[in-house]
Design a protein around this motif. Structure first.
Motif, PDB file in Angstrom:
ATOM      1  N   LEU A 289       1.948  39.695 -37.976  1.00 12.96           N
ATOM      2  CA  LEU A 289       3.411  39.721 -38.038  1.00 12.96           C
ATOM      3  C   LEU A 289       4.017  40.533 -36.898  1.00 12.96           C
ATOM      4  N   GLY A 290       3.205  40.946 -35.967  1.00 15.85           N
ATOM      5  CA  GLY A 290       3.721  41.647 -34.802  1.00 15.85           C
ATOM      6  C   GLY A 290       4.042  40.680 -33.684  1.00 15.85           C
ATOM      7  N   TYR A 291       4.227  41.228 -32.459  1.00 16.40           N
ATOM      8  CA  TYR A 291       4.446  40.355 -31.308  1.00 16.40           C
ATOM      9  C   TYR A 291       3.148  39.622 -31.018  1.00 16.40           C
ATOM     10  N   GLY A 292       3.227  38.306 -31.003  1.00 12.93           N
ATOM     11  CA  GLY A 292       2.019  37.513 -30.857  1.00 12.93           C
ATOM     12  C   GLY A 292       1.807  36.980 -29.460  1.00 12.93           C
ATOM     13  N   ASP A 293       0.910  36.038 -29.362  1.00  7.23           N
ATOM     14  CA  ASP A 293       0.586  35.382 -28.104  1.00  7.23           C
ATOM     15  C   ASP A 293       1.792  34.559 -27.659  1.00  7.23           C
ATOM     16  N   PRO A 294       2.308  34.768 -26.446  1.00  2.07           N
ATOM     17  CA  PRO A 294       3.473  33.986 -26.009  1.00  2.07           C
ATOM     18  C   PRO A 294       3.188  32.497 -25.899  1.00  2.07           C
ATOM     19  N   ARG A 295       1.912  32.127 -25.841  1.00  6.27           N
ATOM     20  CA  ARG A 295       1.581  30.697 -25.814  1.00  6.27           C
ATOM     21  C   ARG A 295       1.803  30.039 -27.166  1.00  6.27           C
ATOM     22  N   GLY A 296       1.875  30.845 -28.228  1.00  7.68           N
ATOM     23  CA  GLY A 296       1.957  30.318 -29.577  1.00  7.68           C
ATOM     24  C   GLY A 296       0.777  30.811 -30.386  1.00  7.68           C
ATOM     25  N   HIS A 297       0.910  30.789 -31.690  1.00  8.06           N
ATOM     26  CA  HIS A 297      -0.178  31.282 -32.532  1.00  8.06           C
ATOM     27  C   HIS A 297      -1.420  30.406 -32.347  1.00  8.06           C
ATOM     28  N   PRO A 298      -2.593  31.033 -32.219  1.00  6.27           N
ATOM     29  CA  PRO A 298      -3.820  30.236 -32.015  1.00  6.27           C
ATOM     30  C   PRO A 298      -4.061  29.194 -33.097  1.00  6.27           C
ATOM     31  N   ARG A 299      -3.694  29.521 -34.338  1.00  7.16           N
ATOM     32  CA  ARG A 299      -3.946  28.565 -35.423  1.00  7.16           C
ATOM     33  C   ARG A 299      -3.130  27.295 -35.233  1.00  7.16           C
TER      34      ARG A 299
ATOM     35  N   THR B 224      -3.086  11.136 -32.646  1.00  8.13           N
ATOM     36  CA  THR B 224      -1.833  10.405 -32.844  1.00  8.13           C
ATOM     37  C   THR B 224      -1.175   9.973 -31.541  1.00  8.13           C
ATOM     38  N   ARG B 225      -1.390  10.722 -30.442  1.00  5.56           N
ATOM     39  CA  ARG B 225      -0.725  10.400 -29.192  1.00  5.56           C
ATOM     40  C   ARG B 225      -1.693  10.187 -28.031  1.00  5.56           C
ATOM     41  N   GLY B 226      -3.000  10.341 -28.285  1.00  2.00           N
ATOM     42  CA  GLY B 226      -3.989  10.039 -27.263  1.00  2.00           C
ATOM     43  C   GLY B 226      -4.248  11.147 -26.265  1.00  2.00           C
ATOM     44  N   LEU B 227      -3.655  12.338 -26.450  1.00  2.00           N
ATOM     45  CA  LEU B 227      -3.871  13.432 -25.508  1.00  2.00           C
ATOM     46  C   LEU B 227      -5.289  13.997 -25.670  1.00  2.00           C
ATOM     47  N   ARG B 228      -5.855  14.430 -24.572  1.00  2.00           N
ATOM     48  CA  ARG B 228      -7.175  15.052 -24.596  1.00  2.00           C
ATOM     49  C   ARG B 228      -7.004  16.480 -24.092  1.00  2.00           C
ATOM     50  N   VAL B 229      -6.668  17.347 -25.006  1.00  2.00           N
ATOM     51  CA  VAL B 229      -6.310  18.709 -24.641  1.00  2.00           C
ATOM     52  C   VAL B 229      -7.052  19.707 -25.526  1.00  2.00           C
ATOM     53  N   GLU B 230      -7.154  20.909 -25.022  1.00  2.00           N
ATOM     54  CA  GLU B 230      -7.691  22.034 -25.763  1.00  2.00           C
ATOM     55  C   GLU B 230      -6.525  22.896 -26.254  1.00  2.00           C
ATOM     56  N   PRO B 231      -6.755  23.733 -27.269  1.00  2.00           N
ATOM     57  CA  PRO B 231      -5.675  24.615 -27.727  1.00  2.00           C
ATOM     58  C   PRO B 231      -5.067  25.447 -26.602  1.00  2.00           C
ATOM     59  N   ASP B 232      -5.889  25.858 -25.644  1.00  2.00           N
ATOM     60  CA  ASP B 232      -5.386  26.694 -24.550  1.00  2.00           C
ATOM     61  C   ASP B 232      -4.581  25.911 -23.519  1.00  2.00           C
ATOM     62  N   ASP B 233      -4.445  24.607 -23.702  1.00  2.00           N
ATOM     63  CA  ASP B 233      -3.587  23.796 -22.825  1.00  2.00           C
ATOM     64  C   ASP B 233      -2.156  23.717 -23.356  1.00  2.00           C
ATOM     65  N   ILE B 234      -1.924  24.201 -24.588  1.00  2.00           N
ATOM     66  CA  ILE B 234      -0.658  23.974 -25.293  1.00  2.00           C
ATOM     67  C   ILE B 234       0.188  25.242 -25.286  1.00  2.00           C
ATOM     68  N   LEU B 235       1.453  25.066 -25.004  1.00  2.00           N
ATOM     69  CA  LEU B 235       2.437  26.147 -25.093  1.00  2.00           C
ATOM     70  C   LEU B 235       3.423  25.789 -26.200  1.00  2.00           C
ATOM     71  N   VAL B 236       3.522  26.634 -27.218  1.00  2.00           N
ATOM     72  CA  VAL B 236       4.474  26.409 -28.310  1.00  2.00           C
ATOM     73  C   VAL B 236       5.849  26.865 -27.842  1.00  2.00           C
ATOM     74  N   VAL B 237       6.841  26.002 -28.026  1.00  2.00           N
ATOM     75  CA  VAL B 237       8.192  26.266 -27.526  1.00  2.00           C
ATOM     76  C   VAL B 237       9.221  26.033 -28.626  1.00  2.00           C
ATOM     77  N   ALA B 238      10.451  26.440 -28.334  1.00  2.00           N
ATOM     78  CA  ALA B 238      11.555  26.244 -29.267  1.00  2.00           C
ATOM     79  C   ALA B 238      12.189  24.875 -29.036  1.00  2.00           C
ATOM     80  N   GLY B 239      11.413  23.830 -29.272  1.00  2.00           N
ATOM     81  CA  GLY B 239      11.909  22.474 -29.112  1.00  2.00           C
ATOM     82  C   GLY B 239      11.834  21.972 -27.683  1.00  2.00           C
ATOM     83  N   VAL B 240      12.126  20.689 -27.520  1.00  2.00           N
ATOM     84  CA  VAL B 240      12.088  20.069 -26.196  1.00  2.00           C
ATOM     85  C   VAL B 240      13.090  20.729 -25.254  1.00  2.00           C
ATOM     86  N   ALA B 241      14.189  21.215 -25.808  1.00  2.00           N
ATOM     87  CA  ALA B 241      15.198  21.862 -24.966  1.00  2.00           C
ATOM     88  C   ALA B 241      14.605  23.044 -24.210  1.00  2.00           C
ATOM     89  N   GLN B 242      13.763  23.835 -24.873  1.00  3.07           N
ATOM     90  CA  GLN B 242      13.170  24.964 -24.161  1.00  3.07           C
ATOM     91  C   GLN B 242      12.142  24.503 -23.136  1.00  3.07           C
TER      92      GLN B 242
END
Length: 485
Positions: free
Chosen positions: A167-177, A189-207
């Motif tokens: 519940l503290g300041y986490g990974d800016p990439r997004g929570h690992p889980r 579902t979309r055919g991407l071939r990615v690893e978790p470390d390729d993904i950045l969690v954002v506040a929607g498409v706008a961000q």
């Protein structure tokens, strides 16, 4: 096509299942029309085997229930059962009591370099006021369908199992889980071939757009190509961050790549799976042309990809050129915009700087909603919710189409096979802004197509249907028909 003709065609196609093209599964983008005349079982088995081999299906991924997958593909359940049996015999999957069929084999890891690690439809759009009546503005999902009880159960479970340090300041990439849950889900579902470390969690498409636009401006980029017609909100957001929008025409096959090349822009913002507002899908030939385009970056907004009704699934563009495509999507249409949950998969050369910008912007996305979404993805509840909402949206779309059928004989309709809106194109010479004003006075709020154009083109109306029940949509359609006539 004429509205009435479209409905007749749909009736004929639903009567003859062998000719129906709406069958197809988001899971691995399975499309039975690509199977040989004979050998459906071998085709389906090969598709799963390939996905396990290349890593799109990771260990413990749950396969769809045989009855569900058979229904989506429009094939016999026995074909799916036999395919699963063959995979079981090969030791690739296993049936678990109460847990369905899950993947056992471990896929080979990609040889691509790992992403840097760190220790630390949608967008603003023009709004009109409507004191009473019905708002058919596009881009508004069915907010009443938000799975409150499912979300609440998952949130309670998350709060019960979450350690205090989470519940503290986490990974800016997004929570690992969440990133760990998103990677295989995007693969199947979309055919991407990615690893978790390729993904950045954002506040929607706008961000995603804001972070990419700022990065491009720092690099000296001043212009970005956009589809025309295209989202006015997206154009305004890009221009807010200092990128001049260069309109490129769209036709029945999607963006015209010849015009894109002639524009001189090195970066393009596209909605290839379901173009806004025309609803067309980027045709295979155009995809090939786009991948041969010598531009620097393609920003792929996977707009409305989860909602399709009368066409087979279309894979994302990203897998074909991961070093040149920044892929982004969100839960704004599938769950609710208020969650502000999305994901960005940029080229790896851009990842580190984007994470630094994300950290400087907000220190990272909220943790608890990320963990709840991760749990829904892991359990399959998210996919079940999307299937239920998709069926509801299809009923609503049909209600609006039926109310327009025959009543607006000079109009044509496009974008009906997927998404949450449709486009009514009107004869040349009609002032669609004035028509939208008349409709607002009559109690129906719509977007004139010219709002989303910078280049000359046909007038029209963009009608969203997701947020209203069928009876209200029929009444709105009758009003539209009366005013247009």
């Amino acid at each position: 096509m004429l509205v009435g003709s479209w409905l007749n065609k749909q009736h004929q196609e639903r009567t003859h299942l062998v000719d129906q093209v709406s069958f197809g599964a988001d899971f691995l983008q399975l499309d039975p029309s690509t199977a040989p005349g004979r050998g459906l079982t071998a085709w389906l088995t090969d598709a799963f085997r390939a996905a396990i081999s290349d890593g799109r299906l990771v260990p413990d991924t749950r396969l769809p229930a045989t009855r569900v997958l058979a229904g989506e593909l429009g094939i016999s359940r026995g074909v799916v059962v036999e395919a699963y049996r063959r995979l079981t015999d090969e030791g690739l999957v296993s049936g678990r009591s109460g847990g369905g069929t899950v993947v056992l084999a471990r896929p080979a890891r990609s040889s691509a370099p790992a992403a840097p690690r760190f220790d630390t439809h949608r967008l603003p759009r023009p709004r009109l006021t409507l004191a009473e009546g019905i708002d058919l503005s596009p881009g508004v999902p069915d907010l009443s369908a938000f799975p409150r009880s499912t979300w609440l159960r998952a949130e309670r479970a998350v709060l019960a199992e979450t350690a205090p340090e989470d519940l503290g300041y986490g990974d800016p990439r997004g929570h690992p889980r969440l990133r760990t849950a998103l990677a295989p889900w995007l693969g199947r579902t979309r055919g991407l071939r990615v690893e978790p470390d390729d993904i950045l969690v954002v506040a929607g498409v706008a961000q995603s757009m804001a972070l990419l636009a700022q990065q491009l401006r720092r690099e000296g980029t001043e212009e970005i190509a956009v589809e025309d017609p295209g989202s006015r909100g997206a154009v305004e957001e890009l221009e807010y961050w200092g990128l001049g929008a260069v309109p490129v025409p769209v036709d029945d096959d999607g963006i015209r790549v010849d015009a894109l090349a002639a524009s001189g822009a090195a970066v393009a913002f596209l909605t290839p799976a379901h173009q806004f507002p025309t609803g067309v899908v980027l045709a295979p030939q155009r995809r090939r042309e786009l991948l041969s385009w010598d531009g620097e970056l393609i920003v792929e907004d996977d707009y409305d990809a989860e909602y399709r009704y009368d066409r087979a699934p279309v894979p994302a563009l990203h897998p074909a050129a991961p070093d040149r495509v920044a892929y982004t999507g969100s839960t704004s249409k599938s769950l609710a915009p208020a969650l502000r949950l999305g994901w960005l998969v940029p080229p790896r050369s851009r990842f580190a700087e984007l994470v630094a910008a994300k950290h400087a912007t907000d220190l990272g996305s909220p943790t608890v909603p990320q963990l709840v979404l991760a749990r829904l993805l892991e359990s399959g509840e998210y996919d079940r919710h999307v299937r239920l909402v998709r069926a509801r949206h299809r009923t609503r779309r049909d209600a609006l189409l039926q109310s327009l059928s025959g009543a607006v004989p000079a109009a044509t309709v496009t974008g009906v096979a997927a998404g949450l809106h449709l486009l009514v194109t009107l004869p040349a010479g009609i002032d669609d802004v004035a028509l939208a004003d008349e409709l607002r006075a009559a109690g129906v709020l719509v977007h004139p197509l010219s709002w989303h154009r910078r280049l000359p083109g046909s007038p029209g109306l963009v009608l969203g249907y997701a947020s209203h029940p069928p009876d209200r949509l029929r009444a709105a359609g009758a009003t539209i028909a009366r005013v247009v006539q």
